[in-house]
Design an enzyme around this catalytic site. Sequence first.
Site, mmCIF file in Angstrom:
data_model
loop_
_atom_site.group_PDB
_atom_site.id
_atom_site.type_symbol
_atom_site.label_atom_id
_atom_site.label_comp_id
_atom_site.label_asym_id
_atom_site.label_seq_id
_atom_site.Cartn_x
_atom_site.Cartn_y
_atom_site.Cartn_z
ATOM 1 N N ASP A 194 -52.879 -102.096 -4.686
ATOM 2 C CA ASP A 194 -52.955 -103.102 -5.667
ATOM 3 C C ASP A 194 -53.508 -104.351 -5.215
ATOM 4 O O ASP A 194 -53.626 -104.592 -4.081
ATOM 5 C CB ASP A 194 -51.313 -103.707 -6.316
ATOM 6 N N LYS B 45 -52.614 -95.253 -17.618
ATOM 7 C CA LYS B 45 -52.124 -95.871 -18.711
ATOM 8 C C LYS B 45 -53.473 -95.999 -19.252
ATOM 9 O O LYS B 45 -54.676 -96.260 -18.637
ATOM 10 C CB LYS B 45 -51.667 -97.138 -18.224
#
Length: 245
Positions: A75, A156
Amino acid sequence: MVDRWVQDHQKDAWRKQAKASGYRARSAFKLKQIQERHKIIDSQDSVLDVGCHPGGWAQVAVELVGENGKVVGVDLQSCVPVDGANLIVGDITEPFTQQAVLDAIDTEVIDVVVSDISPHITGKWDIDQAVSLMLVADVFDFALPILKYGGHFVTKLFQGVGVEELIELVKPHFQVVKRFSPMASRNSSSEVYLICKFHTPKRGPDWQIRPAFEDALEHRQGGPEPDEDVEPAKSTFQVRKKKTD
Ligand SMILES: C[S@@+](CC[C@H](N)C(=O)[O-])C[C@H]1O[C@@H](n2cnc3c(N)ncnc32)[C@H](O)[C@@H]1O
């Protein structure tokens, strides 16, 4: 207004449940519900978690793979460590970070990729949605070459322009590609999860998703505009009364 209240209330309920269960984010329940329905992670699997901050999915993945599995996350933001996971800070689209992820994985192939990645939201929906789809295409291009034959990929997606084109480009890489909306994300936004199962690597020079996706979008924009000067053709279709003699 009422819809908004219901959405906020539901988000709060998931947040409270996450806190009570020891998860860092309500998003943990999205992965749990994806797992319940689609069985994507097995015990002893190696899992790459893209866009892992604050670590909710990493916590769930560690539980699912068990002691003999492996979880590597990445991330832009650093996470408080998750026991049993190796969480890297960096931009997944940058070669430096990609190399760090490959080093952390330390095997030729992995079993599963889960990506909850979403770009920094500007508030301009069409821009945010377009950037998010490009990012998803980049994640596919990075991770497909290291995803094992038969492996699974969950990502997603924000619904909107380009989603259908992207899904069509992903389909040749997997035996099963379907959309799923977990209860924990229903009513909360236009997000949906794409469940891609049983990787069947697509070979050849045109295997990459991002360049083909850009072409598809360009083609869509360059398509013929409807000609407003042309009068619509009159239909000759008529409903005839049935004879009753
Ligand atoms: C919705 S959050 C993920 C939540 C996470 N699944 C969890 O359960 O804790 C999306 C994350 O994607 C990350 N992200 C966005 N662009 C990225 C990039 N280029 N590389 C790595 N991470 C990125 C953001 O920093 C953000 O933390």
